[in-house]
Design a protein around this motif. Sequence first.
Motif, short mmCIF file in Angstrom:
data_model
loop_
_atom_site.label_atom_id
_atom_site.label_comp_id
_atom_site.label_asym_id
_atom_site.label_seq_id
_atom_site.Cartn_x
_atom_site.Cartn_y
_atom_site.Cartn_z
N GLU A 64 3.29 -1.58 -4.74
CA GLU A 64 2.49 -1.62 -3.51
C GLU A 64 2.28 -0.23 -2.92
OE1 GLU A 64 2.39 -3.99 0.77
OE2 GLU A 64 4.15 -4.14 -0.55
N PHE A 65 3.31 0.63 -3.01
CA PHE A 65 3.22 1.96 -2.42
C PHE A 65 3.49 3.03 -3.47
CE2 PHE A 65 4.92 -0.69 1.13
CZ PHE A 65 3.74 -0.72 1.86
N LYS A 66 2.92 4.19 -3.22
CA LYS A 66 3.21 5.37 -4.03
C LYS A 66 4.03 6.33 -3.19
CE LYS A 66 -1.03 6.46 -4.72
NZ LYS A 66 -2.20 7.22 -5.22
N GLY A 67 4.83 7.19 -3.85
CA GLY A 67 5.65 8.15 -3.13
C GLY A 67 7.09 7.69 -3.02
N ASN A 68 7.83 8.28 -2.08
CA ASN A 68 9.22 7.91 -1.87
C ASN A 68 9.53 7.91 -0.38
OD1 ASN A 68 9.96 10.69 -1.08
ND2 ASN A 68 9.62 11.15 -3.26
N GLU A 69 10.75 7.50 -0.02
CA GLU A 69 11.11 7.33 1.38
C GLU A 69 11.18 8.66 2.12
OE1 GLU A 69 14.69 5.08 1.00
OE2 GLU A 69 13.66 3.21 1.47
N VAL A 70 11.50 9.72 1.41
CA VAL A 70 11.63 11.02 2.07
C VAL A 70 10.24 11.63 2.32
CG1 VAL A 70 12.54 13.36 1.84
CG2 VAL A 70 13.90 11.40 1.08
N GLN A 71 9.39 11.62 1.31
CA GLN A 71 8.07 12.21 1.43
C GLN A 71 7.06 11.29 2.11
OE1 GLN A 71 7.11 13.15 -2.63
NE2 GLN A 71 8.40 14.97 -2.67
N GLY A 72 7.41 10.01 2.22
CA GLY A 72 6.49 9.06 2.80
C GLY A 72 5.74 8.27 1.74
N HIS A 73 5.29 7.11 2.14
CA HIS A 73 4.60 6.22 1.21
C HIS A 73 3.11 6.16 1.55
CE1 HIS A 73 8.80 4.87 0.99
NE2 HIS A 73 8.51 4.41 -0.22
N THR A 74 2.32 6.02 0.53
CA THR A 74 0.90 5.75 0.71
C THR A 74 0.56 4.48 -0.05
OG1 THR A 74 0.34 7.13 -1.22
CG2 THR A 74 0.28 8.18 0.97
N VAL A 75 -0.43 3.77 0.45
CA VAL A 75 -0.80 2.50 -0.16
C VAL A 75 -1.43 2.73 -1.53
CG1 VAL A 75 -2.23 0.44 0.08
CG2 VAL A 75 -1.14 1.45 2.09
N ASN A 76 -1.00 1.95 -2.50
CA ASN A 76 -1.57 2.00 -3.83
C ASN A 76 -2.89 1.22 -3.82
OD1 ASN A 76 -2.24 1.84 -6.53
ND2 ASN A 76 -0.17 1.31 -7.21
N GLU A 77 -3.99 1.91 -3.99
CA GLU A 77 -5.31 1.29 -3.92
C GLU A 77 -5.46 0.20 -4.98
OE1 GLU A 77 -10.06 2.54 -4.26
OE2 GLU A 77 -8.49 4.07 -4.28
N LEU A 78 -4.88 0.41 -6.15
CA LEU A 78 -5.00 -0.59 -7.21
C LEU A 78 -4.24 -1.86 -6.84
CD1 LEU A 78 -6.04 -1.38 -9.97
CD2 LEU A 78 -4.06 -0.23 -11.00
N PHE A 79 -3.09 -1.72 -6.17
CA PHE A 79 -2.34 -2.90 -5.73
C PHE A 79 -3.16 -3.71 -4.73
CE2 PHE A 79 0.40 -5.18 -2.85
CZ PHE A 79 1.34 -5.77 -3.67
N GLU A 80 -3.75 -3.02 -3.76
CA GLU A 80 -4.58 -3.71 -2.77
C GLU A 80 -5.75 -4.44 -3.43
OE1 GLU A 80 -5.80 -0.96 0.26
OE2 GLU A 80 -4.28 -1.73 1.62
N ALA A 81 -6.39 -3.75 -4.39
CA ALA A 81 -7.51 -4.37 -5.09
C ALA A 81 -7.06 -5.59 -5.88
CB ALA A 81 -8.18 -3.35 -6.00
N ALA A 82 -5.92 -5.49 -6.55
CA ALA A 82 -5.40 -6.62 -7.33
C ALA A 82 -5.07 -7.80 -6.41
CB ALA A 82 -4.16 -6.19 -8.11
N GLU A 83 -4.54 -7.50 -5.23
CA GLU A 83 -4.19 -8.55 -4.28
C GLU A 83 -5.44 -9.32 -3.84
OE1 GLU A 83 -0.87 -8.78 -0.83
OE2 GLU A 83 -2.35 -7.19 -0.59
N VAL A 84 -6.52 -8.59 -3.56
CA VAL A 84 -7.77 -9.23 -3.16
C VAL A 84 -8.37 -10.01 -4.34
CG1 VAL A 84 -10.14 -8.80 -2.41
CG2 VAL A 84 -8.25 -7.51 -1.40
N TYR A 85 -8.37 -9.38 -5.50
CA TYR A 85 -8.98 -9.99 -6.69
C TYR A 85 -8.26 -11.27 -7.10
CZ TYR A 85 -10.26 -10.52 -11.63
OH TYR A 85 -10.67 -11.01 -12.84
#
Length: 502
Positions: A64-85
Amino acid sequence: MSSLPNGERAATVLSAAASLAASAMLFRTIASDLVPGEVHGYFSSTLHNIFRYLSSQHTIIIEEFKGNEVQGHTVNELFEAAEVYLGTKTSPAVRKLRVGKDEEEKKLAVTIDGDEEIVDVFEDAKVTWRSISRQVESLGFGNMGGEGRTFWLEDPDETVWSEERSYELSFNKKHKDKVLNSYFPYILERAKAIKEESKVVKLHTVNTHHGCWRDAIILDHPMTFQTLAMDSELKTALLEDLDNFVKGKAFYKRMGKTWRRGYLLYGPSGTGKSSLIAAMANHLNYDIYDMDLTGVRSNDDLRLLLLAMPSKAILVIEDVDCVVNLQNQEDNEEDREDREEATTGEPYNPWDEDGWVTEDEVEAENQVTLSGFLNLIKGLLSCCSEEQILVFTTNYREQLDPDLLRPGCIDMEIHMSYCTMSAFKQLAWNHLGLYDHPLFEQIERLMGEVKVTPAEVAGELMKSKDAGVALQGVIEFFHKKIEQNEAKAAKDNGSTKGLENI
């Protein structure tokens, strides 16, 4: 050799299986005690690699997210697209779903939840999606909404539990390239289209004080092309033109033109120009950006407003005949400079003697000009956005500057005329639920004698739900209009004769 009874045979099989399981457990225990951990790990890893090599399945994890807890997370666009699809691929076999909705969506958002599976087929590739959800802990900090923002807790030893979601995609490894290079891009595009279909249409207006767009409001306008009272042939031509525009990305790119189209809606008040704009927005599912040029302070503000417009939007400039005043502002400015130079013999200087400009001079300097408007609409700035529609309206086409009517600014002109019979039949269907009636013939004859707007006819039809009463009211309204026109004509003729006698 005699065979054993069924009961004894089953008991023998169970006894052998139990002995084998016990032997395996004993061997595993001895191996764990006698074989060093490094050796045991080496053999386990080797066996795992051998089985993976021999397996025909390939697995991809989409978190669901890219990155780590220290640097912060960003939303994985492919995960969001898969969820909608995947929400469009659910079947009765799926037992657990996630359902939600916000105010900017027309429909419920549905997707699969933890440990549920969905089988999909893309071309000749069969893929299996599995939703995975697990609870994880992090000490001292956590993520807010998956947008790359991290918050820190007052107690660094406090445990924060959060849900970690991902999708596991399995398929035959021979389809790896197809999944990565074709299937995933298809999901991204399909999800984008699904989001566009489900979003509500919004209306944006200009904040004249700050020179920016205000917060949008939901445009809950019911008008569609099916209910729009408009000449049927013109309606069909416009619909075809709009659909060609939406499908024309490759065409515009091949022609080297900005993916934008301009329409001019002209005709008297009450002919349905605003209703047509609403129907266009609902048909295309585009937001409307309503701009009053007289409220835009300068060309710079206009530039910022146009740059802030996204794709899939309709820019509406109503009563564009006021742009004539923009031309007059430019002409007046040039005349003022000429007069100043002729009077003083020196070039025009907008500054006062004390070095400050007056409020009137500041206002004059900060107005939108016709040349600035056209340059922004048709110049290089127009290339900064795509898939936009421009809609201009006016009651007085003859007053428009010729530069406004050229292709690139206005590509199609739509005459919103007085009520025609096809438009009347649409109004009768909308209000009374009928498409034919014995009184229609009389109404059509009267329509040829006097001009009325669709808004006037709609007002008469709303006065009664009884078809006969409502239609008779329309006929009486036509007769009154004819009488008013005759009286006005007689008065005008009398005035003309009086002037001639003088």
